[in-house]
Design a protein around this motif. Structure first.
Motif, short mmCIF file in Angstrom:
data_model
loop_
_atom_site.label_atom_id
_atom_site.label_comp_id
_atom_site.label_asym_id
_atom_site.label_seq_id
_atom_site.Cartn_x
_atom_site.Cartn_y
_atom_site.Cartn_z
N ASN A 29 6.09 11.20 -0.73
CA ASN A 29 5.96 10.62 0.26
C ASN A 29 5.91 9.11 0.24
OD1 ASN A 29 5.11 12.15 2.45
ND2 ASN A 29 2.77 12.36 2.33
N PHE A 30 5.35 8.47 -0.49
CA PHE A 30 5.52 7.28 -1.47
C PHE A 30 6.62 7.21 -1.88
CE2 PHE A 30 1.09 7.10 -2.68
CZ PHE A 30 0.41 6.48 -1.65
N ILE A 31 7.12 7.81 -2.41
CA ILE A 31 8.82 8.16 -2.56
C ILE A 31 9.69 7.77 -1.78
CG2 ILE A 31 11.40 9.64 -3.92
CD1 ILE A 31 9.36 8.58 -5.93
N ASN A 32 10.09 8.64 -0.79
CA ASN A 32 10.58 8.42 0.47
C ASN A 32 10.25 7.71 1.09
OD1 ASN A 32 11.79 11.67 0.69
ND2 ASN A 32 9.40 12.81 2.09
N LEU A 33 9.19 6.73 1.32
CA LEU A 33 8.87 5.47 1.38
C LEU A 33 9.66 4.15 1.33
CD1 LEU A 33 4.68 5.23 2.51
CD2 LEU A 33 6.52 5.12 4.26
N ILE A 59 4.01 -0.82 -5.00
CA ILE A 59 3.23 -2.05 -3.43
C ILE A 59 2.43 -0.94 -2.61
CG2 ILE A 59 3.63 -3.55 -1.45
CD1 ILE A 59 6.21 -5.00 -2.95
N HIS A 60 3.56 0.06 -2.19
CA HIS A 60 2.32 1.10 -1.17
C HIS A 60 1.84 1.97 -1.91
CE1 HIS A 60 7.23 1.52 0.70
NE2 HIS A 60 6.27 1.33 2.14
N PHE A 61 1.44 1.93 -3.17
CA PHE A 61 0.32 2.61 -3.57
C PHE A 61 -0.52 1.89 -3.35
CE2 PHE A 61 -0.78 4.10 -7.87
CZ PHE A 61 -2.38 5.61 -6.96
N ALA A 62 -0.18 0.41 -3.85
CA ALA A 62 -1.06 -0.90 -4.13
C ALA A 62 -2.57 -0.53 -2.42
CB ALA A 62 -0.69 -1.50 -4.38
N PHE A 63 -1.76 -0.89 -1.85
CA PHE A 63 -1.78 -0.52 -0.70
C PHE A 63 -2.90 1.12 -0.05
CE2 PHE A 63 1.17 -4.21 1.21
CZ PHE A 63 0.16 -4.96 1.38
N PHE A 64 -2.48 1.83 -1.30
CA PHE A 64 -3.16 2.58 -0.21
C PHE A 64 -3.89 2.88 -1.31
CE2 PHE A 64 -3.86 7.05 -2.48
CZ PHE A 64 -3.97 8.34 -1.66
N LEU A 65 -4.32 2.95 -2.41
CA LEU A 65 -5.30 2.36 -3.15
C LEU A 65 -6.66 1.46 -2.02
CD1 LEU A 65 -4.60 2.63 -7.30
CD2 LEU A 65 -5.43 4.59 -5.79
N LYS A 66 -5.84 0.44 -1.82
CA LYS A 66 -6.98 -0.74 -1.64
C LYS A 66 -7.52 -0.02 -0.15
CE LYS A 66 -6.80 -4.93 0.75
NZ LYS A 66 -7.92 -5.15 1.48
N GLU A 67 -6.46 0.56 0.57
CA GLU A 67 -7.71 1.58 1.71
C GLU A 67 -7.86 2.26 1.50
OE1 GLU A 67 -8.41 0.70 5.92
OE2 GLU A 67 -6.41 -0.10 4.41
N PHE A 68 -8.28 2.95 0.45
CA PHE A 68 -9.25 4.07 0.77
C PHE A 68 -10.05 4.38 -0.74
CE2 PHE A 68 -5.23 6.45 2.36
CZ PHE A 68 -5.80 6.44 3.89
N LYS A 69 -10.54 2.55 -1.05
CA LYS A 69 -11.35 2.45 -2.30
C LYS A 69 -12.31 2.88 -1.55
CE LYS A 69 -12.42 -0.83 -5.85
NZ LYS A 69 -12.60 -2.01 -6.79
N ASN A 70 -13.26 3.42 -2.38
CA ASN A 70 -14.37 3.56 -1.49
C ASN A 70 -15.35 4.35 -2.98
OD1 ASN A 70 -14.78 6.08 -0.75
ND2 ASN A 70 -14.58 5.29 1.58
#
Length: 181
Positions: A29-33, A59-70
């Motif tokens: 998915n990240f590759i496709n994005l 950058i995509h992966f960083a946003f992903f981790l930031k959003e779901f980090k808990n």
């Protein structure tokens, strides 16, 4: 004892195989994005490079981790982080870099990734100019990155609408920013 060792070895192999396949859809998915052609319209050169694609991937992966980090997602996000960087390393090796070169490149990519995370940490609280200022150091091969700010705002908003579980099961349609010119 041998059967016990073999069983442990097989279990480890199965776990490694399972882990390889468990997050491959997310990686793809990240590759496709990252291969979304509209992301590259601000390139200074005619052709995007591996470095450009990798930066957008990170950058995509960083946003992903930031959003779901808990605390609830901590273990799975660590598994995903490990998997993603293992895949990147394998891809760099496939390109043909030697062991020493791969290790050096991976160290640089990981440091760059952590700098990206640091720069987007307060993304939601930043104004447009601050957002541009925070991602521009990573996009040195791009001019006029305002459309990328819009794109990553939309990407982050889309992530915020999902749970980690639903995102892991979904297939990307990489239409972020497609209505922007």
């Amino acid at each position: 004892l041998f059967n016990e060792q073999l069983a442990k070895k097989n279990n480890v192999s199965i776990n490694i195989f399972f882990m390889k396949n468990k997050y491959i859809n997310l990686y793809n998915n990240f590759i496709n994005l990252t291969t979304n052609k509209s992301l590259y319209k601000g390139l200074l050169t005619q052709q995007d490079t591996f470095s450009d694609r990798l930066t957008l991937f990170l950058i995509h992966f960083a946003f992903f981790l930031k959003e779901f980090k808990n605390s609830e997602n901590q273990k799975i996000l660590q598994e995903i982080y490990d998997f993603i960087f293992r895949q990147l390393e394998l891809n760099i090796r496939e390109i043909g870099y030697g062991d020493q070169s791969v290790n050096k490149k991976m160290k640089n990519y990981i440091n760059n990734f952590h700098a990206i995370i640091s720069n987007i940490h307060f993304w939601n609280k930043l104004d447009r100019n601050e957002k541009e200022k925070n991602i521009s150091p990573f996009l040195t091969n791009f001019q006029n990155i305002d459309y990328l700010v819009d794109y990553f705002d939309e990407f982050r908003n889309n992530l915020a609408k999902k749970t980690l579980k639903s995102f892991l099961k979904s297939v990307s349609n990489n239409n972020y920013g497609s209505s922007k010119t």
